[in-house]
Motif scaffolding. Structure first.
Motif: not given
Length: 379
Positions: A154-173
């Motif tokens: 989604f963000y790439a469509r706006f020219g942004m190279d965002v960082d996908y770090v994974g979901n913290p709930l994987v650590d929490q649960v």
């Protein structure tokens, strides 16, 4: 956008229970990688326990819907003025924001004027509506850190190279430990939310649903799982005395959710927690009439709950607005109680979802990105 201070604290801000939880995990990760780092800001009990010096309680901005935000506007404006004075006084090295875009975008503007770098963790769900806000983030925030797999595209469509770090709930649960626990086929959980208005709206419908289900099966039993910051007395005042119910504390929510056949839940992060645990949820949510009419006009996604958005289908039945009623919830509950084939298909989809949220370690990856970037500003 350069900050001059390389020794001050990092300001971190969350405005609701899920942000407080994610913020606490990030704070612990930051401190593991930099033990001397001082963190102050806005949040709740989880962030405070993790070592944040809480300057403002998150309840100050825990609002739902446009009309509710408008009602709290004077308080929010007063808070923003106070935050500006705080930033001018303590000169934080950086500001980390978690979700709550209606409030935090104003914080971004203040930080930009003061030359303080901003990192956005738990990126706001602007893909659902007002997608043009991505341009604002691109121009005013150093890093956007995403936790949902479809956000990077989604963000790439706006020219942004965002960082996908994974979901913290994987650590929490703790899924491995929870998978060993038995499910009580007669146990139904109640998760009415963390905000006063949503609890007042949804809990009576959940209670009436429980009453109707008990008429058909007297062996069913129900547990309300209290959200952080929501008093048990408030819940007891709303729940009718003639419908038996137990109460569980926030710290026990994962084991209690796991013990349930399914839960009745307010839409929010808890729906994704349930999905990871493997417990199906009937989702409900209701806004004011004006907020809902506006939402129908501007929202651009097909589903309200995160599991459905991630899976691309309505796995958790969504009961929104007029459908957030005991009538509709009871019908859905009867299907799950009486049709094992349909119910098992839901469970299979939840197993698939687990594989889509990335490996453990999201808070540590996010912390490293932030700290490494700060080093480029303050070598």
């Amino acid at each position: 956008m350069n900050a001059k201070n390389n020794s001050g604290p990092v300001w971190i801000s969350a405005g609701e229970a899920s942000g407080d939880m994610h913020g606490a995990l990030l704070v612990k990760a930051l401190k593991r990688q930099n033990a001397s780092l001082e963190l102050v800001g806005m949040g709740g009990p989880a962030m405070e326990d993790a070592g944040v010096g809480i300057q403002y309680p998150m309840q100050l901005i825990s609002l739902v819907g446009l009309t509710e935000v408008l009602g709290g506007l004077p308080r929010i404006l007063k808070l923003l003025r106070a935050l500006r004075k705080d930033f001018e006084r303590i000169r934080p090295r950086a500001i980390i924001l978690l979700d709550c875009p209606d409030f935090h975008f104003r914080v971004v503007r203040i930080a930009r004027k003061l030359g303080i770098p901003v990192y956005y963790y738990i990126s706001p769900q602007i893909w659902a509506w007002r997608s043009g806000r991505a341009n604002f983030l691109r121009d005013n925030v150093r890093k956007v850190l995403c936790i949902l797999p479809f956000e990077k595209e989604f963000y790439a469509r706006f020219g942004m190279d965002v960082d996908y770090v994974g979901n913290p709930l994987v650590d929490q649960v703790p899924t491995a430990e929870l998978d060993t626990r038995a499910v009580d086929e007669k146990h139904i959980g109640i998760l009415p939310g963390s905000r006063g208005k949503e609890v007042a709206t949804l809990l009576p419908e959940f209670a009436e649903t429980a009453r109707r289900l008990l008429e058909r099966d007297k062996d069913l039993h129900f547990t309300i799982i209290r959200a952080p910051g929501m008093g048990k007395e408030r819940l007891m005042d709303i729940w009718p005395v003639d419908v038996p119910v137990a109460f569980a504390e926030p710290e026990d929510r994962y084991t209690v959710i796991r013990s349930c056949k399914f839960v009745l839940a307010a839409s929010g992060t808890v729906s994704l927690e349930c999905a990871l645990i493997g417990t199906p949820a009937l989702i409900a949510y209701k806004l004011s009439s004006l907020s809902y009419r506006i939402a129908r006009w501007v929202v651009k996604v097909d589903f309200a709950s995160l599991p459905n958005l991630i899976l691309g289908k309505e796995v958790f039945p969504e009961h929104l607005q007029d459908m957030a009623s005991a009538d509709a919830l009871t019908r859905s509950a009867h299907i799950w109680l009486e049709n094992l084939e349909i119910f098992n298909r839901v469970k299979e989809e939840l197993e698939r979802l687990r594989t889509m949220l990335g490996e453990p370690g999201a808070p540590d990856r996010a912390a490293k990105i932030i700290l490494d970037d700060l080093e480029t500003l303050h070598p």
